[in-house]
Design an enzyme around this catalytic site. Structure first.
Site, mmCIF file in Angstrom:
data_model
loop_
_atom_site.group_PDB
_atom_site.id
_atom_site.type_symbol
_atom_site.label_atom_id
_atom_site.label_comp_id
_atom_site.label_asym_id
_atom_site.label_seq_id
_atom_site.Cartn_x
_atom_site.Cartn_y
_atom_site.Cartn_z
ATOM 1 N N TYR A 174 0.825 -1.215 0.000
ATOM 2 C CA TYR A 174 0.000 0.000 0.000
ATOM 3 C C TYR A 174 0.860 1.266 0.000
ATOM 4 C CZ TYR A 174 -0.235 -1.050 5.157
ATOM 5 O OH TYR A 174 0.026 -1.355 6.463
ATOM 6 N N LYS A 189 4.898 3.645 5.095
ATOM 7 C CA LYS A 189 5.562 2.684 4.204
ATOM 8 C C LYS A 189 5.915 3.336 2.856
ATOM 9 C CE LYS A 189 5.499 -1.205 6.685
ATOM 10 N NZ LYS A 189 6.715 -1.851 7.204
HETATM 11 C C1 HXC Z 1 -6.820 3.188 17.370
HETATM 12 C C2 HXC Z 1 -4.908 3.032 18.659
HETATM 13 C C3 HXC Z 1 -4.935 1.625 18.587
HETATM 14 C C4 HXC Z 1 -5.990 1.018 17.829
HETATM 15 C C5 HXC Z 1 -3.227 2.216 19.781
HETATM 16 N N1 HXC Z 1 -3.841 3.335 19.407
HETATM 17 N N2 HXC Z 1 -3.868 1.141 19.287
HETATM 18 N N3 HXC Z 1 -5.826 3.799 18.059
HETATM 19 N N4 HXC Z 1 -6.893 1.833 17.236
HETATM 20 N N5 HXC Z 1 -6.092 -0.289 17.713
HETATM 21 C C6 HXC Z 1 -3.457 4.698 19.779
HETATM 22 C C7 HXC Z 1 -3.474 4.900 21.267
HETATM 23 O O1 HXC Z 1 -4.797 5.150 21.740
HETATM 24 C C8 HXC Z 1 -2.550 6.089 21.425
HETATM 25 O O2 HXC Z 1 -3.174 7.289 21.067
HETATM 26 C C9 HXC Z 1 -1.500 5.846 20.362
HETATM 27 O O3 HXC Z 1 -2.097 4.946 19.404
HETATM 28 C C10 HXC Z 1 -0.256 5.212 20.933
HETATM 29 O O4 HXC Z 1 -0.651 4.023 21.623
HETATM 30 P P1 HXC Z 1 0.291 3.326 22.697
HETATM 31 O O5 HXC Z 1 -0.371 2.064 23.100
HETATM 32 O O6 HXC Z 1 0.662 4.311 23.749
HETATM 33 O O7 HXC Z 1 1.594 3.077 21.819
HETATM 34 P P2 HXC Z 1 2.801 2.096 22.040
HETATM 35 O O8 HXC Z 1 2.783 1.467 23.403
HETATM 36 O O9 HXC Z 1 3.985 2.837 21.630
HETATM 37 O O10 HXC Z 1 2.489 0.874 21.027
HETATM 38 C C11 HXC Z 1 2.563 1.039 19.654
HETATM 39 C C12 HXC Z 1 1.379 0.388 18.943
HETATM 40 C C13 HXC Z 1 1.248 -1.109 19.289
HETATM 41 C C14 HXC Z 1 1.588 0.591 17.445
HETATM 42 C C15 HXC Z 1 0.104 1.079 19.346
HETATM 43 O O11 HXC Z 1 0.183 -1.699 18.555
HETATM 44 C C16 HXC Z 1 2.498 -1.876 18.961
HETATM 45 O O12 HXC Z 1 3.419 -1.909 19.750
HETATM 46 N N6 HXC Z 1 2.590 -2.530 17.787
HETATM 47 C C17 HXC Z 1 3.795 -3.275 17.354
HETATM 48 C C18 HXC Z 1 3.428 -4.462 16.553
HETATM 49 C C19 HXC Z 1 2.678 -4.105 15.313
HETATM 50 O O13 HXC Z 1 2.054 -3.057 15.207
HETATM 51 N N7 HXC Z 1 2.727 -5.005 14.342
HETATM 52 C C20 HXC Z 1 2.043 -4.790 13.082
HETATM 53 C C21 HXC Z 1 3.002 -4.847 11.976
HETATM 54 S S1 HXC Z 1 2.149 -5.647 10.672
HETATM 55 P P3 HXC Z 1 -3.832 8.288 22.190
HETATM 56 O O14 HXC Z 1 -4.383 9.406 21.403
HETATM 57 O O15 HXC Z 1 -4.882 7.484 22.910
HETATM 58 O O16 HXC Z 1 -2.705 8.687 23.105
HETATM 59 C C22 HXC Z 1 2.039 -4.601 9.393
HETATM 60 C C23 HXC Z 1 1.466 -5.161 8.129
HETATM 61 C C24 HXC Z 1 0.026 -5.259 8.157
HETATM 62 O O17 HXC Z 1 2.408 -3.498 9.433
HETATM 63 C C25 HXC Z 1 -0.543 -5.802 6.900
HETATM 64 C C26 HXC Z 1 -1.700 -6.680 7.286
HETATM 65 C C27 HXC Z 1 -2.359 -7.325 6.183
HETATM 66 P P1 NAP Z 2 4.701 -8.397 13.932
HETATM 67 O O1 NAP Z 2 4.865 -9.859 14.244
HETATM 68 O O2 NAP Z 2 3.694 -7.622 14.675
HETATM 69 O O3 NAP Z 2 6.142 -7.753 14.093
HETATM 70 C C1 NAP Z 2 6.398 -6.418 14.379
HETATM 71 C C2 NAP Z 2 7.715 -6.391 15.152
HETATM 72 O O4 NAP Z 2 8.120 -5.037 15.285
HETATM 73 C C3 NAP Z 2 7.596 -6.971 16.540
HETATM 74 O O5 NAP Z 2 8.562 -7.983 16.704
HETATM 75 C C4 NAP Z 2 7.874 -5.813 17.461
HETATM 76 O O6 NAP Z 2 8.660 -6.220 18.577
HETATM 77 C C5 NAP Z 2 8.664 -4.864 16.573
HETATM 78 N N1 NAP Z 2 8.489 -3.478 16.963
HETATM 79 C C6 NAP Z 2 7.347 -2.758 16.920
HETATM 80 N N2 NAP Z 2 7.547 -1.524 17.381
HETATM 81 C C7 NAP Z 2 8.869 -1.465 17.712
HETATM 82 C C8 NAP Z 2 9.680 -0.440 18.255
HETATM 83 N N3 NAP Z 2 9.177 0.771 18.563
HETATM 84 N N4 NAP Z 2 11.000 -0.707 18.468
HETATM 85 C C9 NAP Z 2 11.513 -1.927 18.172
HETATM 86 N N5 NAP Z 2 10.780 -2.926 17.654
HETATM 87 C C10 NAP Z 2 9.466 -2.701 17.445
HETATM 88 O O7 NAP Z 2 4.389 -8.187 12.383
HETATM 89 P P2 NAP Z 2 4.889 -8.937 11.057
HETATM 90 O O8 NAP Z 2 3.683 -9.359 10.335
HETATM 91 O O9 NAP Z 2 5.942 -9.934 11.351
HETATM 92 O O10 NAP Z 2 5.501 -7.713 10.277
HETATM 93 C C11 NAP Z 2 6.889 -7.612 9.973
HETATM 94 C C12 NAP Z 2 7.064 -6.597 8.879
HETATM 95 O O11 NAP Z 2 6.366 -7.014 7.710
HETATM 96 C C13 NAP Z 2 6.538 -5.203 9.206
HETATM 97 O O12 NAP Z 2 7.388 -4.224 8.650
HETATM 98 C C14 NAP Z 2 5.199 -5.177 8.518
HETATM 99 O O13 NAP Z 2 4.772 -3.881 8.207
HETATM 100 C C15 NAP Z 2 5.508 -5.983 7.262
HETATM 101 N N6 NAP Z 2 4.327 -6.554 6.601
HETATM 102 C C16 NAP Z 2 3.738 -7.677 7.079
HETATM 103 C C17 NAP Z 2 2.668 -8.241 6.402
HETATM 104 C C18 NAP Z 2 2.028 -9.520 6.842
HETATM 105 O O14 NAP Z 2 1.134 -10.023 6.159
HETATM 106 N N7 NAP Z 2 2.435 -10.121 7.959
HETATM 107 C C19 NAP Z 2 2.178 -7.625 5.254
HETATM 108 C C20 NAP Z 2 2.776 -6.460 4.791
HETATM 109 C C21 NAP Z 2 3.864 -5.937 5.476
HETATM 110 P P3 NAP Z 2 8.441 -5.621 20.066
HETATM 111 O O15 NAP Z 2 6.984 -5.611 20.313
HETATM 112 O O16 NAP Z 2 9.217 -6.600 20.913
HETATM 113 O O17 NAP Z 2 9.065 -4.267 20.048
#
Ligand code: HXC
Ligand code: NAP
Length: 303
Positions: A174, A189
């Protein structure tokens, strides 16, 4: 395909793209990464761990940097199962000082890592109008800023040492198309993809290769509850892909190990999409429009 009913899916026996070779198969010569340290951010879960696994199988020493102890423990266990040298470091990639400390620890243990995989990212589904400013900032800060901060630290160390290196930034398709329901992540991204193109040119003269690697749909058990919940709305994910199957995490690992290998030295500034052509799907007419709110099962917008 002979069906004329677009909802019917493939009914004429089409099988899609063949499945991947089994886990454990190697696409590169054994020992390709012997003596090489590889840093993988977010390497304790999902695709990051799959990437770490394939580098480890090829002889690399692995450094995993992320925030949560349980994820670092999972990385250690996965690498121990392969008898691979591993160092895990607590690091929030939003914090440049923590990144510097992680590289200090990596260098002290294995020497300067020659490969950096910027895999860590943040994401959750949310209609754009519902997103708080801090939610936007958080995702952009981790996904875009964090990726740049890690790349910067890596490059500065290599420029100072006069050594070559390879950076892989994990993206998402995307970046090109936009991502309804994921405005923050899609914008971040897009920045990551653009950054690949700039940094590859800036740092190529110093021997640093910079590429992007984009996974298509790769479901795995570590996906956040939010994203799993979103995906659960589509029952049969395989039939929604031109490949008639989703990606296998090891396939992304093979692509990453190729991109950073000696066999891909002349590939730089490129973003490789590993998605069975899913992002290229086009039709003259598309399915009826469903708002992001409806897709996510949300009620009407409330300010
Ligand atoms: C709306 C949300 C939310 C949600 C958090 N927020 N989760 N808003 N919907 N589900 C808001 C919170 O309310 C807060 O805003 C702000 O985001 C920050 O939230 P925190 O919890 O304080 O942040 P933090 O502890 O730093 O955690 C970061 C995070 C968390 C992104 C929110 O989900 C995380 O740690 N994620 C890491 C793993 C991850 O995201 N993996 C996905 C990668 S996969 P306010 O205003 O309330 O302060 C990917 C590919 C996807 O990218 C493709 C799929 C097909
Ligand atoms: P995931 O399992 O949720 O992995 C995300 C990782 O990022 C976690 O290990 C997390 O570790 C780390 N992370 C998040 N915030 C961080 C921070 N502030 N500092 C350091 N580490 C942090 O997701 P995934 O599916 O494996 O995704 C991996 C990559 O692939 C991502 O870039 C995602 O956008 C991309 N991607 C995935 C998909 C899919 O289908 N799975 C599709 C398109 C793109 P901690 O929580 O320990 O920090």
């Amino acid at each position: 395909m002979t069906t004329t009913d677009p909802a019917a899916g493939a009914t004429d026996g089409t099988a899609g793209l063949p499945d991947a070779p089994a886990l454990g198969a190697m696409a590169l010569p054994a020992g390709t990464y012997e003596g090489t340290a590889v840093v993988i951010t977010g390497g304790g879960t999902g695709l990051g761990r799959a990437i770490a696994t394939e580098f480890a199988r090829l002889g690399a020493s692995i450094v995993v940097a992320s925030r949560r102890p349980e994820h670092l423990a999972a990385a250690e266990a996965a690498m121990a199962a392969l008898d691979a040298p591993v160092l895990t470091v607590t690091c929030d990639i939003r914090e440049p000082e923590q990144i510097a400390a992680a590289f200090d620890a990596a260098e002290a243990r294995f020497g300067l890592p020659a490969v950096l995989v910027n895999n860590a990212a943040a994401n959750f589904p949310v209609p754009a109008e519902d997103m708080s400013p801090n939610a936007w900032r958080t995702v952009v800060d981790i996904t875009l800023n964090g990726t740049y901060f890690c790349a910067r630290e890596f490059a500065r160390r290599h420029l100072a040492a006069g050594t070559p290196g390879s950076i892989i930034n994990v993206g998402a398709s995307y970046a090109w198309t936009g991502g309804p329901g994921f405005a923050h992540s899609a914008a971040a991204k897009a920045g990551v993809k653009n950054m690949v193109e700039t940094l590859a040119v800036e740092w190529g003269p110093y021997g640093i290769q910079v590429n992007g690697l984009v996974p298509g749909l790769f479901p795995h058990e570590d996906m956040t509850a939010d994203i799993q919940g979103n995906l659960a709305r589509t029952e049969d994910k395989d039939s929604c892909q031109p490949a008639l199957r989703v990606g296998r995490p090891r396939e992304l690992g093979w692509a990453a190990t190729f991109l950073a290998s000696p066999y891909a030295r002349f590939i730089s500034g490129h973003t490789l999409v590993v998605d069975g052509a899913n992002w290229q799907r086009r039709s003259l007419t598309n399915p009826p429009v469903v708002t992001v709110r409806d897709q996510m099962g949300r009620g009407p917008f409330e300010p």
